[in-house]
Design a protein around this motif. Structure first.
Motif, mmCIF file in Angstrom:
data_model
loop_
_atom_site.group_PDB
_atom_site.id
_atom_site.type_symbol
_atom_site.label_atom_id
_atom_site.label_comp_id
_atom_site.label_asym_id
_atom_site.label_seq_id
_atom_site.Cartn_x
_atom_site.Cartn_y
_atom_site.Cartn_z
ATOM 1 N N ASP A 151 0.791 -1.233 0.000
ATOM 2 C CA ASP A 151 0.000 0.000 0.000
ATOM 3 C C ASP A 151 0.820 1.278 0.000
ATOM 4 N N PHE A 152 2.144 1.176 0.245
ATOM 5 C CA PHE A 152 2.972 2.377 0.307
ATOM 6 C C PHE A 152 4.127 2.288 -0.694
ATOM 7 N N ILE A 153 4.422 3.419 -1.328
ATOM 8 C CA ILE A 153 5.690 3.564 -2.048
ATOM 9 C C ILE A 153 6.796 3.806 -1.033
ATOM 10 N N GLY A 154 6.469 4.544 0.001
ATOM 11 C CA GLY A 154 7.421 4.820 1.070
ATOM 12 C C GLY A 154 6.928 5.962 1.930
ATOM 13 N N TRP A 155 7.732 6.314 2.953
ATOM 14 C CA TRP A 155 7.367 7.450 3.793
ATOM 15 C C TRP A 155 8.594 8.065 4.446
ATOM 16 N N ASP A 156 8.422 9.325 4.828
ATOM 17 C CA ASP A 156 9.349 10.027 5.718
ATOM 18 C C ASP A 156 8.614 10.290 7.020
ATOM 19 N N TRP A 157 9.311 10.127 8.116
ATOM 20 C CA TRP A 157 8.735 10.374 9.446
ATOM 21 C C TRP A 157 9.786 11.078 10.276
ATOM 22 N N ALA A 158 9.351 11.983 11.141
ATOM 23 C CA ALA A 158 10.295 12.671 12.027
ATOM 24 C C ALA A 158 9.570 13.124 13.281
ATOM 25 N N ARG A 159 10.322 13.175 14.365
ATOM 26 C CA ARG A 159 9.794 13.728 15.622
ATOM 27 C C ARG A 159 10.914 14.467 16.323
ATOM 28 N N ASP A 161 10.255 22.246 25.212
ATOM 29 C CA ASP A 161 9.382 22.582 24.101
ATOM 30 C C ASP A 161 8.400 21.464 23.785
ATOM 31 N N ASP A 162 7.302 21.837 23.131
ATOM 32 C CA ASP A 162 6.389 20.838 22.602
ATOM 33 C C ASP A 162 7.101 19.973 21.554
ATOM 34 N N THR A 163 6.649 18.729 21.456
ATOM 35 C CA THR A 163 7.155 17.818 20.434
ATOM 36 C C THR A 163 6.357 17.997 19.149
ATOM 37 N N VAL A 164 7.049 18.004 18.032
ATOM 38 C CA VAL A 164 6.434 18.045 16.703
ATOM 39 C C VAL A 164 6.671 16.695 16.033
ATOM 40 N N ILE A 165 5.622 16.143 15.417
ATOM 41 C CA ILE A 165 5.704 14.868 14.717
ATOM 42 C C ILE A 165 5.233 15.074 13.289
ATOM 43 N N LEU A 166 6.010 14.567 12.325
ATOM 44 C CA LEU A 166 5.715 14.740 10.907
ATOM 45 C C LEU A 166 5.667 13.373 10.228
ATOM 46 N N TYR A 167 4.576 13.092 9.536
ATOM 47 C CA TYR A 167 4.423 11.854 8.762
ATOM 48 C C TYR A 167 4.075 12.253 7.338
ATOM 49 N N ASP A 168 4.845 11.769 6.376
ATOM 50 C CA ASP A 168 4.626 12.104 4.969
ATOM 51 C C ASP A 168 4.758 10.827 4.156
ATOM 52 N N ALA A 169 3.614 10.209 3.805
ATOM 53 C CA ALA A 169 3.603 8.907 3.157
ATOM 54 C C ALA A 169 3.072 9.004 1.740
ATOM 55 N N LEU A 211 0.696 14.177 7.816
ATOM 56 C CA LEU A 211 0.250 14.519 9.161
ATOM 57 C C LEU A 211 1.317 15.376 9.830
ATOM 58 N N ALA A 212 0.900 16.472 10.425
ATOM 59 C CA ALA A 212 1.791 17.306 11.231
ATOM 60 C C ALA A 212 1.095 17.562 12.557
ATOM 61 N N LEU A 213 1.700 17.070 13.641
ATOM 62 C CA LEU A 213 1.089 17.139 14.961
ATOM 63 C C LEU A 213 2.047 17.805 15.939
ATOM 64 N N GLN A 214 1.479 18.423 16.965
ATOM 65 C CA GLN A 214 2.269 19.039 18.026
ATOM 66 C C GLN A 214 1.629 18.704 19.363
ATOM 67 N N MET A 253 1.742 22.041 7.761
ATOM 68 C CA MET A 253 2.859 21.209 7.329
ATOM 69 C C MET A 253 3.503 21.818 6.088
ATOM 70 N N PRO A 254 4.774 22.213 6.179
ATOM 71 C CA PRO A 254 5.454 22.799 5.018
ATOM 72 C C PRO A 254 5.664 21.758 3.912
ATOM 73 N N HIS A 255 6.194 22.230 2.784
ATOM 74 C CA HIS A 255 6.532 21.335 1.687
ATOM 75 C C HIS A 255 7.712 20.432 2.071
ATOM 76 N N ARG A 256 7.770 19.291 1.442
ATOM 77 C CA ARG A 256 8.884 18.365 1.650
ATOM 78 C C ARG A 256 10.113 18.879 0.915
#
Length: 319
Positions: A190-198, A205-213, A223-226, A237-240
């Motif tokens: 179901d996925f070509i791939g993804w980038d993830w970061a936290r 500071d608050d934690t930021v989590i980024l999911y780009d699939a 998904l961009a969460l804080q 969520m900015p551009h990749r």
């Protein structure tokens, strides 16, 4: 949408998977670890070759310890006879995870294989990790459009302490994170791939989590969460932006404000289908220090790549 409960006891259907992930970076920035416990190991060539009929017969406890001048990496696959689990505790061989009173306790006893470029024999590594969080999140997010894959950032803002005799000084403390993923069929379907970061800007500071699939069907899940530890809230969520490729040429990227604001400060893992790094980036005007990963599911499904994996992921039939 599945509920966020069931802990470590969630059933895994044939073809499916469940993994529990944790990471931390030391307060001094020189050390890090990642831990992943798998039931139905998504990266396992043995699970794939078996037809994925019995996920609990393909389990693994992966631990990576990153230290100046010496890294340790272990991931031995085992059979169902090495698995015990209930809602609060998961045991794979001689390693375990246990959740109680908002604390994730990890105990590991594994054999680290020689790191590429390091002259060393397989090394026993054992120790303990305790992860504490201000709050445990029960929210679950779908990662695809058809309801096959899910993710839950359980302890998005946390602290950790690790004790291990193989580490300089015997251990360290730092900022931590814990999440889980589960699904009912292989990720490469179901996925070509993804980038993830936290990550965050500082300890408080608050934690930021980024999911780009990227999805096989042509769509995209971003998904961009804080969070400050209690509630998750969506943010812009900015551009990749592309990151430099490693030795194996995996295409990496991270959302950030502009091309000059994304820098790899330390490359932790570099494989034919997966990379992990510590990245400095800017998101919505905030400078963040993040653990970042890229998974290339197309490469993961390549038969030649699967043939390479047993050298890093040996399998034992019993404990």
């Amino acid at each position: 949408m599945p509920a966020g409960g069931q802990g470590f006891a969630r059933p895994v259907p044939p073809g499916g998977y469940h993994w529990w992930y944790a990471d931390a970076i030391s307060d001094c920035g020189r050390f890090a670890f990642t831990v992943i416990a798998f039931v139905g190991s998504v990266f396992s060539p043995y699970y794939h070759w078996s037809g994925r009929r019995r996920p609990e017969n393909h389990i693994a406890f992966n631990i990576a310890l990153y230290a100046p001048g010496r890294n340790f990496w272990a991931m031995t696959e085992r059979s169902v006879t090495s698995l015990t689990r209930n809602a609060k505790r998961l045991t794979i061989g001689d390693s375990s995870m246990e959740m109680a009173d908002g604390r994730l306790s990890i105990r590991f006893n594994e054999t680290a294989l020689p790191w590429p470029g390091q002259r060393a024999w397989p090394t026993p590594i054992s120790g303990s990790i305790d992860i504490m969080s201000e709050g445990v999140c029960g929210e679950v997010f779908p990662l695809d459009e058809t309801g096959h894959h899910f993710w839950s950032p359980r302890m998005a803002k946390a602290s950790a302490s690790i004790a291990c005799s193989a580490l300089p000084g015997g251990g360290w403390r730092g900022r931590a994170y814990h999440d889980l993923n589960f699904g009912d069929r292989p990720v490469e379907e179901d996925f070509i791939g993804w980038d993830w970061a936290r990550g965050s800007g500082s300890h408080d500071d608050d934690t930021v989590i980024l999911y780009d699939a990227l999805l096989r069907g042509g769509g995209r899940k971003r998904l961009a969460l804080q969070t400050g530890g209690h509630e998750l809230r969506r943010i812009g969520m900015p551009h990749r932006r592309n990151l430099p490729r490693g030795f194996w040429g995996v295409r990496c990227g991270v959302p950030c404000d502009d091309d000059r604001s994304a820098v790899i400060t330390r490359r932790l893992e570099d494989s034919p289908f997966y990379t992990r790094s510590i990245v400095e980036t800017v998101v919505n005007g905030r400078t963040l220090h993040m653990v970042h990963e890229t998974l290339d599911c197309v490469r993961l499904g390549n038969p030649l790549v699967r043939l390479m994996l047993p050298f890093r992921m040996p399998r034992r039939p019993g404990r």
